[in-house]
Design a protein around this motif. Structure first.
Motif, mmCIF file in Angstrom:
data_model
loop_
_atom_site.group_PDB
_atom_site.id
_atom_site.type_symbol
_atom_site.label_atom_id
_atom_site.label_comp_id
_atom_site.label_asym_id
_atom_site.label_seq_id
_atom_site.Cartn_x
_atom_site.Cartn_y
_atom_site.Cartn_z
ATOM 1 N N ASP A 1 -6.757 5.300 1.931
ATOM 2 C CA ASP A 1 -6.386 4.552 1.274
ATOM 3 C C ASP A 1 -5.186 4.540 0.360
ATOM 4 O OD1 ASP A 1 -8.191 2.507 2.231
ATOM 5 O OD2 ASP A 1 -9.080 2.332 0.046
ATOM 6 N N PHE B 1 -5.037 -4.855 5.244
ATOM 7 C CA PHE B 1 -5.799 -3.944 4.451
ATOM 8 C C PHE B 1 -5.125 -2.575 4.465
ATOM 9 C CE2 PHE B 1 -9.682 -6.859 5.146
ATOM 10 C CZ PHE B 1 -8.896 -7.939 4.492
ATOM 11 N N ARG C 1 -4.316 1.106 -1.096
ATOM 12 C CA ARG C 1 -3.753 0.931 -2.486
ATOM 13 C C ARG C 1 -2.679 0.192 -2.763
ATOM 14 N NH1 ARG C 1 -5.241 4.301 -7.384
ATOM 15 N NH2 ARG C 1 -7.128 5.498 -6.561
ATOM 16 N N SER D 1 -1.716 -2.516 -0.851
ATOM 17 C CA SER D 1 -2.028 -3.787 -0.663
ATOM 18 C C SER D 1 -3.281 -4.140 -1.507
ATOM 19 C CB SER D 1 -2.098 -4.130 0.558
ATOM 20 O OG SER D 1 -3.396 -3.398 1.476
ATOM 21 N N ASN D 2 -3.550 -3.463 -2.432
ATOM 22 C CA ASN D 2 -4.866 -3.390 -2.991
ATOM 23 C C ASN D 2 -6.314 -3.697 -2.554
ATOM 24 O OD1 ASN D 2 -3.435 -3.448 -5.743
ATOM 25 N ND2 ASN D 2 -2.696 -5.529 -5.519
ATOM 26 N N ARG D 3 -6.079 -3.468 -1.220
ATOM 27 C CA ARG D 3 -7.448 -3.423 -0.300
ATOM 28 C C ARG D 3 -7.215 -2.751 0.878
ATOM 29 N NH1 ARG D 3 -10.770 -8.728 1.525
ATOM 30 N NH2 ARG D 3 -12.575 -7.445 2.404
ATOM 31 N N TYR E 1 -11.645 0.285 0.115
ATOM 32 C CA TYR E 1 -12.003 -0.342 -1.194
ATOM 33 C C TYR E 1 -11.002 -1.264 -1.765
ATOM 34 C CZ TYR E 1 -14.430 4.175 -1.004
ATOM 35 O OH TYR E 1 -15.185 5.284 -0.749
ATOM 36 N N THR E 2 -11.458 -2.040 -2.739
ATOM 37 C CA THR E 2 -10.671 -3.071 -3.169
ATOM 38 C C THR E 2 -10.016 -2.601 -4.590
ATOM 39 O OG1 THR E 2 -11.718 -4.813 -2.412
ATOM 40 C CG2 THR E 2 -10.485 -5.451 -4.184
ATOM 41 N N TYR E 3 -8.883 -2.830 -4.780
ATOM 42 C CA TYR E 3 -8.116 -1.862 -6.180
ATOM 43 C C TYR E 3 -7.846 -2.858 -7.094
ATOM 44 C CZ TYR E 3 -8.260 1.971 -3.205
ATOM 45 O OH TYR E 3 -8.540 2.786 -2.243
ATOM 46 N N CYS E 4 -7.810 -2.644 -8.504
ATOM 47 C CA CYS E 4 -7.393 -3.571 -9.616
ATOM 48 C C CYS E 4 -6.229 -3.472 -9.899
ATOM 49 C CB CYS E 4 -8.468 -3.604 -10.488
ATOM 50 S SG CYS E 4 -10.395 -3.872 -10.328
ATOM 51 N N GLN F 1 -12.518 -1.098 -7.533
ATOM 52 C CA GLN F 1 -13.527 -1.979 -7.904
ATOM 53 C C GLN F 1 -15.051 -1.895 -7.109
ATOM 54 O OE1 GLN F 1 -12.267 -5.842 -6.849
ATOM 55 N NE2 GLN F 1 -13.343 -6.631 -8.401
ATOM 56 N N ASN F 2 -14.923 -1.503 -6.067
ATOM 57 C CA ASN F 2 -16.304 -1.452 -5.326
ATOM 58 C C ASN F 2 -16.829 -0.185 -5.095
ATOM 59 O OD1 ASN F 2 -14.413 -1.179 -3.348
ATOM 60 N ND2 ASN F 2 -15.386 -2.763 -2.041
#
Length: 151
Positions: free
Chosen positions: A2, A40, A43, A45-47, A50-53, A59-60
């Motif tokens: 990621d 995806f 980092r 693409s924020n996904r 994992y999902t990134y804030c 996030q998860n």
């Protein structure tokens, strides 16, 4: 992956696979291809896995107990150590350069060759053999260096 980006990692994996004349050991992962196709990328693409804030936190990740993460870490570090010893065996780089690449280039806390010696080359070989026997995939083929010099 990621952090690096799935698009970059997948591209590099493909080029390594091609450069090794499609050695099945280096066959790219279908799941990573699907992540790239879905956009995806990690980092950036924020996904990814994992999902990134927006504040760069993850996030998860949840509260996965460490005892469940240890087997995953052990498998990853075992395969990486195996590849480092393969690079040494095939004289792709000398030991100093392999260690420097991992500590300075990837920011690992120690070099993979040193980590392998710390865990024990016999243990790494045993882990690789167990992974190969469990999955019957060439990506878990033990390095000739480990086969020859462990034990």
């Amino acid at each position: 992956m990621d952090f690096i980006g799935h698009d970059v990692n997948f591209s590099v994996t493909n080029s390594v696979w091609q450069a090794t004349f499609y050695d099945p050991k280096y066959k790219p992962s279908l799941s990573q291809q699907k992540l790239v196709e879905a956009g995806f990328l990690g980092r950036k693409s924020n996904r990814g896995f994992y999902t990134y804030c927006a504040d760069s936190s993850v996030q998860n990740l949840g509260s996965t107990p460490i005892e469940k993460l240890k087997p995953i870490f052990d498998r990853i570090i075992t395969v990486l150590i195996n590849e480092a010893y393969d690079a040494l065996y095939w004289q792709l780089a000398d030991a100093e350069d392999i260690e420097l690449a991992m500590t300075k280039g990837v920011n690992y806390p120690k070099g993979l060759l040193a980590w392998g010696k710390e865990i024990g080359l016999e243990n790494i070989k045993s882990r690789m053999d167990a992974l190969y026997n469990a999955y019957k995939e060439e990506r878990y083929r033990c390095s000739q260096y480990l086969s020859r010099y462990s034990g």
